[in-house]
Scaffold this active site. Structure first.
Site, short mmCIF file in Angstrom:
data_model
loop_
_atom_site.label_atom_id
_atom_site.label_comp_id
_atom_site.label_asym_id
_atom_site.label_seq_id
_atom_site.Cartn_x
_atom_site.Cartn_y
_atom_site.Cartn_z
N SER A 14 0.82 -1.22 0.00
CA SER A 14 0.00 0.00 0.00
C SER A 14 0.85 1.27 0.00
CB SER A 14 -0.92 0.01 1.22
OG SER A 14 -1.60 1.25 1.27
N LYS A 65 -13.16 -4.47 1.38
CA LYS A 65 -14.03 -3.32 1.08
C LYS A 65 -15.52 -3.66 1.17
CE LYS A 65 -10.81 -0.92 -2.00
NZ LYS A 65 -10.70 -0.18 -3.26
N ASP A 101 -13.20 6.57 -4.17
CA ASP A 101 -12.64 6.34 -5.52
C ASP A 101 -13.32 7.22 -6.56
OD1 ASP A 101 -10.75 4.54 -4.71
OD2 ASP A 101 -11.99 2.78 -5.10
N ALA A 132 -12.70 -1.07 -10.06
CA ALA A 132 -12.28 0.27 -10.44
C ALA A 132 -13.24 0.85 -11.49
CB ALA A 132 -10.86 0.24 -10.98
P1 ATR Z 1 -10.19 -3.93 -10.30
O1 ATR Z 1 -11.04 -4.23 -9.11
O2 ATR Z 1 -8.89 -3.32 -9.97
O3 ATR Z 1 -10.92 -3.18 -11.34
P2 ATR Z 1 -10.65 -6.55 -11.43
O4 ATR Z 1 -11.94 -6.59 -10.70
O5 ATR Z 1 -9.76 -7.74 -11.37
O6 ATR Z 1 -9.74 -5.34 -10.93
O7 ATR Z 1 -10.94 -6.16 -12.97
C1 ATR Z 1 -9.98 -6.27 -13.94
C2 ATR Z 1 -10.59 -5.87 -15.28
O8 ATR Z 1 -9.56 -6.01 -16.27
C3 ATR Z 1 -11.72 -6.79 -15.73
O9 ATR Z 1 -12.65 -6.03 -16.46
C4 ATR Z 1 -10.99 -7.79 -16.64
O10 ATR Z 1 -11.81 -8.37 -17.64
P3 ATR Z 1 -12.78 -9.64 -17.28
O11 ATR Z 1 -13.99 -9.07 -16.61
O12 ATR Z 1 -13.10 -10.22 -18.61
O13 ATR Z 1 -11.96 -10.54 -16.40
C5 ATR Z 1 -9.98 -6.90 -17.30
N1 ATR Z 1 -8.82 -7.65 -17.79
C6 ATR Z 1 -7.82 -8.18 -17.05
N2 ATR Z 1 -6.94 -8.83 -17.85
C7 ATR Z 1 -7.39 -8.71 -19.13
C8 ATR Z 1 -6.93 -9.15 -20.42
N3 ATR Z 1 -5.80 -9.86 -20.55
N4 ATR Z 1 -7.67 -8.83 -21.51
C9 ATR Z 1 -8.81 -8.10 -21.39
N5 ATR Z 1 -9.31 -7.67 -20.21
C10 ATR Z 1 -8.62 -7.95 -19.08
#
Ligand code: ATR
Length: 282
Positions: A14, A65, A101, A132
């Site tokens: 963090s 969270k 956020d 996010a």
């Molecule tokens: P956070 O909470 O930080 O937003 P997360 O919940 O893990 O992290 O979300 C990651 C996002 O990146 C998701 O939308 C994921 O797509 P999926 O919903 O299909 O999993 C996207 N993402 C991560 N790796 C990816 C990749 N290689 N290609 C396309 N989208 C990706």
């Protein structure tokens, strides 16, 4: 001495202590901000007991969270909308929670772009549909963007974000991206693509509007391949560090009684630490 914390599991990564420590020194406040590692199993007891350890509140990060939202007395509208709390404080003996956020994302754009960026943009494309993305989409909906296209690898996750603002949000598979880009005045990457150690986001910004703003919530590297491409095309590029710094402002104000500024000095302080690290959130 007022004490606040950031609680998560794990928590070593963090950057929040760096930010709040900088402000405590800058405003000469005799306070402390500490990292606390608490397992999911122990989190409910921590939530009920932190006041007995002398804390006035703190930040909550992964994986707590959602549990924080369930365990507090009063949640802000934004926290309820996002289903997640990242900032806690005590007031009249009750436990309050907010999600900053949205504030962080919007304040970063407000600081980096002309005041009427939301009206000028009109339509946004948000890449990704995770936690996010929820904050980004909720923030853009609050600012009244007429159309917010959520583009995601898993279409069902994109569809779940339409509930945040059914009149404004549309869900799409990745294949739709090229046809959506020409109308977008704002493009936001919320995926981890482009982060150090991850593949770059494959996107061609050639069809974008000349006045499009391109924003990335990844901040390691500060200049992601997406932002580099945007700058090379003469588009306005907004990096992800500002969102991290701005989301910290409301918590500090509540715990320590002074509203801090996000300055170049703070950016430089955190950037120096990022050189060796990686990340995209609190
Ligand atoms: P956070 O909470 O930080 O937003 P997360 O919940 O893990 O992290 O979300 C990651 C996002 O990146 C998701 O939308 C994921 O797509 P999926 O919903 O299909 O999993 C996207 N993402 C991560 N790796 C990816 C990749 N290689 N290609 C396309 N989208 C990706």
């Amino acid at each position: 001495m007022r004490k606040a914390f950031v609680v998560g599991h794990p928590i070593a990564h963090s950057r929040s202590p760096l930010i709040h420590g900088y402000w405590l020194a800058e405003y000469v406040i005799a306070g402390r901000y500490e990292r606390i590692d608490v397992t999911p199993q122990d989190f409910p007891a921590f939530l009920q007991g932190f006041r007995d350890q002398g804390y006035v509140g703190g930040n909550v990060t992964i994986p707590h969270k959602e549990a924080a939202l369930a365990g507090i007395d009063h949640a802000s509208d934004r926290a309820r909308r996002l289903g997640a709390v990242n900032t806690l404080w005590l007031e009249d003996g009750k436990l309050y929670g907010d999600n900053t956020d949205i504030t962080g994302f919007l304040a970063n754009l407000d600081a980096a772009c002309p005041p009427d960026w939301a009206e000028r943009a009109g339509t946004a494309v948000v890449l990704g549909a995770g936690g996010a993305a929820r904050a980004v989409v909720a923030g853009l909906a609050e600012r009244g963007l007429g159309c917010i296209h959520v583009v995601n690898r898993s279409p069902d996750k994109a569809a779940s974000l339409t509930r945040l603002a059914p009149d404004q949000v549309r869900a799409h598979p990745l294949d739709n991206l090229a046809t959506l880009l020409p109308e977008a005045g704002l493009i936001v990457n919320t995926t981890s693509l482009g982060m150090t150690g991850q593949p770059a986001l494959e996107i061609d910004l050639a069809p974008c509007r000349a006045d499009a703003i391109v924003s990335d919530i990844v901040y390691t590297p500060l200049e992601t391949p997406l932002l580099a491409q945007a700058r090379a095309r003469g588009l306005r590029a907004v990096d992800g560090l500002g969102m991290l710094l701005h989301q910290a402002v409301p918590g500090f104000a509540r715990w320590f009684g002074a509203t801090p500024q996000v300055t170049q000095g703070l950016r430089d302080h955190v950037c120096a630490d990022l050189v060796a690290g990686k990340g995209k959130s609190q």
